[in-house]
Write a protein that holds these residues in place. Structure first.
Motif, PDB file in Angstrom:
ATOM      1  N   VAL A 272       1.266  -1.383   0.014  1.00 52.70           N
ATOM      2  CA  VAL A 272      -0.214   0.023  -0.152  1.00 52.70           C
ATOM      3  C   VAL A 272       0.997   1.381   0.169  1.00 52.70           C
ATOM      4  CG1 VAL A 272      -1.955   1.182   1.576  1.00 52.70           C
ATOM      5  CG2 VAL A 272      -1.990  -1.121   1.518  1.00 52.70           C
ATOM      6  N   ASN A 273       2.094   1.038   0.774  1.00 54.23           N
ATOM      7  CA  ASN A 273       3.040   2.002   1.055  1.00 54.23           C
ATOM      8  C   ASN A 273       3.776   2.855  -0.967  1.00 54.23           C
ATOM      9  OD1 ASN A 273       2.293   3.020   3.317  1.00 54.23           O
ATOM     10  ND2 ASN A 273       4.193   1.870   4.305  1.00 54.23           N
ATOM     11  N   ALA A 274       3.831   1.537  -1.355  1.00 56.94           N
ATOM     12  CA  ALA A 274       4.374   1.636  -2.288  1.00 56.94           C
ATOM     13  C   ALA A 274       3.732   2.252  -3.326  1.00 56.94           C
ATOM     14  CB  ALA A 274       5.084   0.425  -3.325  1.00 56.94           C
ATOM     15  N   PHE A 275       2.157   2.452  -3.960  1.00 62.35           N
ATOM     16  CA  PHE A 275       1.252   2.505  -4.763  1.00 62.35           C
ATOM     17  C   PHE A 275       1.526   4.269  -3.719  1.00 62.35           C
ATOM     18  CE2 PHE A 275      -1.213  -1.853  -3.652  1.00 62.35           C
ATOM     19  CZ  PHE A 275      -0.738  -2.285  -5.157  1.00 62.35           C
ATOM     20  N   GLN A 276       1.424   4.408  -2.547  1.00 62.59           N
ATOM     21  CA  GLN A 276       0.826   5.931  -2.889  1.00 62.59           C
ATOM     22  C   GLN A 276       1.870   6.489  -2.792  1.00 62.59           C
ATOM     23  OE1 GLN A 276       0.231   4.735   1.395  1.00 62.59           O
ATOM     24  NE2 GLN A 276      -2.404   5.779   1.258  1.00 62.59           N
ATOM     25  N   THR A 277       3.784   6.124  -3.024  1.00 63.66           N
ATOM     26  CA  THR A 277       4.493   6.712  -3.184  1.00 63.66           C
ATOM     27  C   THR A 277       4.237   7.136  -4.517  1.00 63.66           C
ATOM     28  OG1 THR A 277       6.034   5.084  -3.059  1.00 63.66           O
ATOM     29  CG2 THR A 277       5.463   6.714  -0.753  1.00 63.66           C
ATOM     30  N   GLY A 278       3.454   6.058  -5.713  1.00 64.93           N
ATOM     31  CA  GLY A 278       4.296   5.885  -6.764  1.00 64.93           C
ATOM     32  C   GLY A 278       5.455   5.312  -6.840  1.00 64.93           C
ATOM     33  N   GLN A 293      -8.709   3.675   1.738  1.00 65.65           N
ATOM     34  CA  GLN A 293      -7.591   5.323   1.634  1.00 65.65           C
ATOM     35  C   GLN A 293      -7.604   5.361   0.283  1.00 65.65           C
ATOM     36  OE1 GLN A 293      -5.159   1.886   4.070  1.00 65.65           O
ATOM     37  NE2 GLN A 293      -3.591   3.276   3.018  1.00 65.65           N
ATOM     38  N   LEU A 294      -7.198   4.068  -1.083  1.00 65.22           N
ATOM     39  CA  LEU A 294      -7.114   4.037  -2.094  1.00 65.22           C
ATOM     40  C   LEU A 294      -8.474   4.177  -3.199  1.00 65.22           C
ATOM     41  CD1 LEU A 294      -4.385   1.282  -2.327  1.00 65.22           C
ATOM     42  CD2 LEU A 294      -4.057   2.872  -1.991  1.00 65.22           C
ATOM     43  N   SER A 527     -10.379  -6.883  -7.171  1.00 67.46           N
ATOM     44  CA  SER A 527      -9.754  -5.745  -7.267  1.00 67.46           C
ATOM     45  C   SER A 527      -8.391  -5.684  -8.302  1.00 67.46           C
ATOM     46  CB  SER A 527      -9.906  -4.933  -5.286  1.00 67.46           C
ATOM     47  OG  SER A 527      -8.878  -6.035  -5.086  1.00 67.46           O
ATOM     48  N   VAL A 528      -8.017  -3.936  -8.327  1.00 69.72           N
ATOM     49  CA  VAL A 528      -6.769  -3.879  -9.297  1.00 69.72           C
ATOM     50  C   VAL A 528      -7.074  -2.308  -8.987  1.00 69.72           C
ATOM     51  CG1 VAL A 528      -7.877  -3.233 -11.422  1.00 69.72           C
ATOM     52  CG2 VAL A 528      -5.709  -3.966 -11.016  1.00 69.72           C
ATOM     53  N   TYR A 529      -5.763  -1.951  -8.371  1.00 69.46           N
ATOM     54  CA  TYR A 529      -5.277  -0.676  -8.380  1.00 69.46           C
ATOM     55  C   TYR A 529      -4.473  -0.442  -9.386  1.00 69.46           C
ATOM     56  CZ  TYR A 529      -2.509   3.371  -6.598  1.00 69.46           C
ATOM     57  OH  TYR A 529      -1.815   4.664  -6.115  1.00 69.46           O
ATOM     58  N   GLN A 530      -5.282   1.266 -10.001  1.00 61.42           N
ATOM     59  CA  GLN A 530      -3.754   1.795 -11.210  1.00 61.42           C
ATOM     60  C   GLN A 530      -3.614   3.518 -10.802  1.00 61.42           C
ATOM     61  OE1 GLN A 530      -5.502   0.393 -15.194  1.00 61.42           O
ATOM     62  NE2 GLN A 530      -7.194   1.137 -14.583  1.00 61.42           N
ATOM     63  N   GLY A 531      -2.439   3.836 -10.457  1.00 61.81           N
ATOM     64  CA  GLY A 531      -1.511   4.861 -10.429  1.00 61.81           C
ATOM     65  C   GLY A 531      -1.933   5.871 -11.277  1.00 61.81           C
ATOM     66  N   PRO A 532      -1.839   7.501 -10.788  1.00 60.08           N
ATOM     67  CA  PRO A 532      -2.020   8.427 -11.466  1.00 60.08           C
ATOM     68  C   PRO A 532      -1.632   8.554 -12.953  1.00 60.08           C
ATOM     69  CG  PRO A 532      -0.930   8.620  -9.485  1.00 60.08           C
ATOM     70  CD  PRO A 532      -0.982   7.671  -9.079  1.00 60.08           C
ATOM     71  N   LYS A 533      -0.211   7.182 -12.887  1.00 56.51           N
ATOM     72  CA  LYS A 533       0.500   7.503 -14.486  1.00 56.51           C
ATOM     73  C   LYS A 533       0.082   6.138 -15.541  1.00 56.51           C
ATOM     74  CE  LYS A 533       4.305   8.870 -12.520  1.00 56.51           C
ATOM     75  NZ  LYS A 533       6.078   8.806 -12.095  1.00 56.51           N
TER      76      LYS A 533
END
Length: 555
Positions: A272-278, A293-294, A527-533
């Motif tokens: 989760v920290n790695a997602f949040q920091t990019g 939070q995500l 569930s899947v997370y995709q960062g802002p890029k």
């Protein structure tokens, strides 16, 4: 989201997903029917940290290409050999590098892959026409010989394929033309074709298999397949890098990224920290505690996963079906979903999701997903039922591994349910490797009455799960045996008529849900997370076999 021959969804997949945190993907039409639109992202956060979610079919078209992106895996794959690809980490890597005869799509349908057509001239024969002009990553051309060598490997005892059970009805596989392969069956098998869209249908270069030998699929050699990405490098303990293959045959899935780097992050908080920091751009199977939070970057999609308690001992106090029914009735499954999954999930009435019935005729689909035996939360009724069985005070051992809050919450809820019906629960907390052994070693299950799994199917078919309950099946962990269930299951497998097949499957399901050799807890969406890029992924359990990374590009 596993080693010898096993019968459908070796639960190392489930065990590792459990042990290393994270739930997801081995069922859930229930989640698929949870309401809300099928576009957009995760939704909003409600009270008590719960997430209001809806399913997403598509996260959008990328605005352009990217040089690379980084993706997290919750564990390092032990191998990316397709005959050993039975778990979430290896499969989500392999899905982008290797391909099967058929393709399992995000909507859980199948379509042509490396085979452009197939015929079933009689009930014991499948004839595949192989796609012309396809090249392996080393530049050589795909032939029928490669297909024969690749499929046959699942029948080789020396390969110890985890998919050997899917080939149990195969007599022989032969080349019958320059681009034609014929599979001869010992007996009719309606599921064989479906498995050709998953790992059992994977095609590798025959020359590579011979040259690499026992190093095939490991860090030194990797694999040489036909997918939109090729194997680049593998740094043990750290990462796997894939590179875009510019000679890929399918222009609709040409990769938007020149490179994908998979990094291994076991600790859920670190992920989760790695997602949040990019530091990491994306990942499947988001730790449930981080949904809120995500939320703005998390999407949910179709899943075939059901969280189950496996009854590992049918000769102890749980041997009486009434006690198993009582235990399920006394389990606060809604509380588990809210506390352990942030409210993301639905109580399961079945061991499979509604999506698994998608290919059945409408009437049979309705019969397979409604009117099922139901066990609503009722502690008083459950206690009375258990008392009828005369098991008051008897000990029940619940095996667990304390590596995430979700698992702890489920284990505590099951223990409380045992207490509420008059049993004496004993929680046996074991290390992750010993927990994994529960799925592979009968000796490891000795003295254990219950253990948790997150079980998904690899095809859009309930039979994929119910194969685990057939007498003698490798993954029939409690030794369940019912001749009527076996007869209905075999009738379903042997039938090519969709209505007759679904009816027989429904009969087997009714028996299983009445006798409850496994206790269904809840369905959970992918569930899947995709960062802002980045953007472009289509959230679906098919990511285990579909080249999802090719669709990701610049947001």
């Amino acid at each position: 989201m596993t080693v010898t021959i096993r019968s459908r969804r070796t639960a190392l997949a489930a065990a590792t997903a459990l042990a290393l945190t994270v739930t997801a993907a081995a069922c859930s039409g229930k989640a698929g029917g949870s309401g809300g639109s099928r576009d957009g992202r995760a939704g909003s956060t409600t009270g008590a940290g719960k997430t209001s979610y809806h399913l997403t079919a598509d996260t959008g078209t990328p605005k352009g290409d990217v040089d690379s992106f980084t993706w997290s895996l919750f564990a390092e794959p032990p191998s990316i050999d397709y005959t050993q690809a039975f778990d979430y980490p290896p499969n989500q890597v392999l899905a982008n590098v290797c391909e099967s005869l058929l393709r399992w799509n995000p909507d859980l349908t199948t379509s042509p892959g490396l085979a452009t057509a197939w015929q079933n001239p009689d009930s014991k024969t499948w004839v595949f026409t192989i796609r012309d002009g396809v090249r392996f990553h080393d530049g050589t051309t795909l032939t029928a010989d490669d297909v024969v060598a690749s499929l046959s490997r699942n029948m080789d005892p020396d390969a110890a394929s985890v998919w050997a059970n899917q080939y149990r009805n195969v007599d022989k596989i032969e080349k019958t033309g320059p681009l034609q392969v014929t599979v001869h069956l010992k007996s009719p098998d309606s599921t064989f074709l479906e498995y050709m869209a998953a790992s059992p249908g994977t095609v590798e270069s025959a020359a590579t298999l011979t040259a690499d030998g026992k190093d095939y699929g490991g860090p030194a050699k990797g694999v040489n397949c036909t997918g939109p990405f090729s194997f680049g490098s593998w740094q043990p303990g750290q990462s796997i890098v894939l590179k875009r293959f510019d000679g890929y045959w399918d222009p609709s899935l040409k990769a938007h990224s020149k490179q994908v780097k998979f990094v291994f992050i076991v600790d859920p908080t670190a992920r989760v920290n790695a997602f949040q920091t990019g530091e990491v751009d994306g990942g499947w199977m988001i730790p449930p505690g981080s949904f809120s939070q995500l939320a703005s970057n998390v999407s949910f999609g179709k899943s075939t996963m059901v969280a189950d308690e496996v009854v590992a001992n049918l000769s102890g106090p749980l041997g009486d079906p009434r006690v198993r029914q009582a235990l399920l009735m006394a389990t606060d499954r809604k509380g588990i979903i809210d506390a352990g999954d942030g409210g993301v999930g639905e109580i399961a009435d079945s061991l499979v999701s509604a999506d698994n019935w998608s290919n059945a005729p409408e009437a049979e689909k309705k019969a397979g997903t409604t009117g099922l035996p139901s066990y609503p939360y009722d502690k008083a009724k459950a206690k009375a039922l258990a008392q009828q069985a005369g098991v008051h005070g008897q000990e029940v051992v619940i095996a667990t591994s304390p590596l995430d809050t979700q698992t702890t919450i489920i284990t505590q809820a099951i223990a409380q349910a045992c207490t509420d019906i008059g049993l004496t629960p004993k929680i046996d907390t074991i290390a992750a490797d010993k927990y994994t052994a529960l799925f592979t070693d009968p000796a490891a299950r000795k003295g254990v009455d219950l253990f948790l799994t997150f079980w998904y199917t690899s095809i859009t078919d309930p039979l994929d799960m119910y194969a685990s309950l057939e007498t003698g099946a490798f993954s029939n962990y409690g030794g369940y045996s019912n001749k009527d269930f076996d007869a209905a299951f075999e009738q379903a497998v042997g039938s090519y008529d969709p209505a007759a097949r679904a009816q027989a499957t429904g009969k087997a399901q009714q028996i299983a849900l009445t006798e409850l050799p496994w206790l269904p807890l809840y369905d959970e969406p992918v569930s899947v997370y995709q960062g802002p890029k980045i953007t472009g992924v289509k959230p679906s359990i098919d990511y285990l076999y579909y080249p999802w990374a090719a669709e990701i590009g610049a947001r």
